[in-house]
Design a protein around this motif. Structure first.
Motif, mmCIF file in Angstrom:
data_model
loop_
_atom_site.group_PDB
_atom_site.id
_atom_site.type_symbol
_atom_site.label_atom_id
_atom_site.label_comp_id
_atom_site.label_asym_id
_atom_site.label_seq_id
_atom_site.Cartn_x
_atom_site.Cartn_y
_atom_site.Cartn_z
ATOM 1 N N GLY A 40 0.832 -1.200 0.000
ATOM 2 C CA GLY A 40 0.000 0.000 0.000
ATOM 3 C C GLY A 40 0.862 1.244 0.000
ATOM 4 N N PRO A 41 0.251 2.410 0.141
ATOM 5 C CA PRO A 41 1.038 3.631 0.318
ATOM 6 C C PRO A 41 1.568 3.664 1.756
ATOM 7 C CG PRO A 41 -1.293 4.146 0.331
ATOM 8 C CD PRO A 41 -1.176 2.679 0.056
ATOM 9 N N PHE A 42 2.692 4.339 1.955
ATOM 10 C CA PHE A 42 3.309 4.398 3.281
ATOM 11 C C PHE A 42 3.664 5.832 3.638
ATOM 12 C CE2 PHE A 42 4.008 0.056 2.019
ATOM 13 C CZ PHE A 42 3.761 -0.638 3.187
ATOM 14 N N ARG A 43 3.581 6.141 4.936
ATOM 15 C CA ARG A 43 4.068 7.410 5.471
ATOM 16 C C ARG A 43 5.128 7.108 6.520
ATOM 17 N NH1 ARG A 43 -0.803 11.072 7.224
ATOM 18 N NH2 ARG A 43 -1.381 9.081 8.129
ATOM 19 N N ILE A 44 6.208 7.861 6.452
ATOM 20 C CA ILE A 44 7.321 7.688 7.369
ATOM 21 C C ILE A 44 7.557 9.039 8.039
ATOM 22 C CG2 ILE A 44 9.761 7.096 7.564
ATOM 23 C CD1 ILE A 44 9.216 5.748 4.665
ATOM 24 N N ALA A 45 7.533 9.065 9.371
ATOM 25 C CA ALA A 45 7.757 10.306 10.120
ATOM 26 C C ALA A 45 9.081 10.198 10.865
ATOM 27 C CB ALA A 45 6.614 10.549 11.099
ATOM 28 N N ILE A 46 9.911 11.252 10.729
ATOM 29 C CA ILE A 46 11.211 11.290 11.385
ATOM 30 C C ILE A 46 11.262 12.556 12.227
ATOM 31 C CG2 ILE A 46 13.710 11.351 11.063
ATOM 32 C CD1 ILE A 46 13.109 10.129 8.218
ATOM 33 N N GLN A 82 4.124 18.694 13.638
ATOM 34 C CA GLN A 82 4.456 18.619 15.064
ATOM 35 C C GLN A 82 3.457 17.668 15.720
ATOM 36 O OE1 GLN A 82 7.000 20.590 16.598
ATOM 37 N NE2 GLN A 82 6.698 19.383 18.449
ATOM 38 N N PHE A 83 3.916 16.500 16.148
ATOM 39 C CA PHE A 83 3.048 15.531 16.795
ATOM 40 C C PHE A 83 2.959 15.834 18.285
ATOM 41 C CE2 PHE A 83 4.437 13.246 12.991
ATOM 42 C CZ PHE A 83 3.235 12.728 12.530
ATOM 43 N N ALA A 84 1.821 15.548 18.879
ATOM 44 C CA ALA A 84 1.605 15.779 20.309
ATOM 45 C C ALA A 84 2.652 15.013 21.119
ATOM 46 C CB ALA A 84 0.203 15.342 20.707
ATOM 47 N N GLY A 85 3.260 15.700 22.067
ATOM 48 C CA GLY A 85 4.241 15.072 22.940
ATOM 49 C C GLY A 85 5.661 15.073 22.409
ATOM 50 N N ASP A 86 5.855 15.456 21.152
ATOM 51 C CA ASP A 86 7.211 15.495 20.585
ATOM 52 C C ASP A 86 7.885 16.817 20.929
ATOM 53 O OD1 ASP A 86 6.860 13.031 19.510
ATOM 54 O OD2 ASP A 86 6.713 13.684 17.429
ATOM 55 N N ASP A 87 9.195 16.768 21.051
ATOM 56 C CA ASP A 87 9.968 17.982 21.315
ATOM 57 C C ASP A 87 10.302 18.751 20.049
ATOM 58 O OD1 ASP A 87 10.035 17.467 24.061
ATOM 59 O OD2 ASP A 87 11.855 16.245 23.880
ATOM 60 N N HIS A 88 10.336 18.057 18.913
ATOM 61 C CA HIS A 88 10.744 18.667 17.650
ATOM 62 C C HIS A 88 9.727 18.345 16.561
ATOM 63 C CE1 HIS A 88 14.658 19.482 19.400
ATOM 64 N NE2 HIS A 88 14.702 18.223 19.802
ATOM 65 N N GLU A 89 9.836 19.096 15.464
ATOM 66 C CA GLU A 89 9.017 18.800 14.292
ATOM 67 C C GLU A 89 9.422 17.456 13.696
ATOM 68 O OE1 GLU A 89 7.529 22.419 11.593
ATOM 69 O OE2 GLU A 89 9.698 22.204 11.662
ATOM 70 N N SER A 90 8.506 16.870 12.974
ATOM 71 C CA SER A 90 8.806 15.647 12.231
ATOM 72 C C SER A 90 8.728 15.943 10.742
ATOM 73 C CB SER A 90 7.813 14.539 12.567
ATOM 74 O OG SER A 90 8.020 14.063 13.871
ATOM 75 N N VAL A 91 9.614 15.322 9.987
ATOM 76 C CA VAL A 91 9.530 15.329 8.538
ATOM 77 C C VAL A 91 8.729 14.087 8.167
ATOM 78 C CG1 VAL A 91 10.831 15.166 6.386
ATOM 79 C CG2 VAL A 91 11.728 16.525 8.296
ATOM 80 N N VAL A 92 7.640 14.283 7.423
ATOM 81 C CA VAL A 92 6.765 13.174 7.055
ATOM 82 C C VAL A 92 6.870 12.963 5.544
ATOM 83 C CG1 VAL A 92 4.412 12.275 7.074
ATOM 84 C CG2 VAL A 92 5.201 13.751 8.955
#
Length: 118
Positions: A40-46, A82-92
């Motif tokens: 399927g399609p995939f999303r990867i968050a870093i 910016q996901f809840a609880g994260d300290d930094h932004e994520s690249v998705v």
């Protein structure tokens, strides 16, 4: 796998002084576990303190993939979130279309033993 590195010989080595020198042994054990994620399609968050650098690296990877089939549609979209609880932004990174996904988990155990003297 075992690496043997000599340091400090002749007083010019990294971290050891004098002429005694020393030996540092690195023991490295690597284990791989591959997990099938399906199709399927995939999303990867870093999550990263430096999203611009991660975006550039992801974009270069997407560009290399596109050069294998120059007539293909773009398959990679990149956003920041910016996901809840994260300290930094994520690249998705979103990979479109039906793709086979696998997650490779690499566990690395490293042991360092240092012996001073001859």
């Amino acid at each position: 796998m075992c690496f043997i590195v000599r340091i400090g010989t002749g007083g010019t080595g990294g971290g050891l002084s004098g002429t005694a020198g020393g030996v540092a042994r690195l023991r490295l054990a690597v284990d791989h576990d591959e997990r099938d994620l399906g199709t399927g399609p995939f999303r990867i968050a870093i999550e990263t303190a430096n999203p611009a650098a991660v975006e550039r690296a992801v974009r270069r990877t997407g560009d290399r993939a596109a050069t294998t089939d120059p007539e293909s549609e773009p398959i990679l979209a990149i956003d920041r979130r910016q996901f809840a609880g994260d300290d930094h932004e994520s690249v998705v990174a979103t990979v479109e279309g039906d793709r086979e996904g696998y997650l490779l988990v690499r566990t690395v155990d490293l042991e360092l033993e240092v012996a001073y003297g001859t």
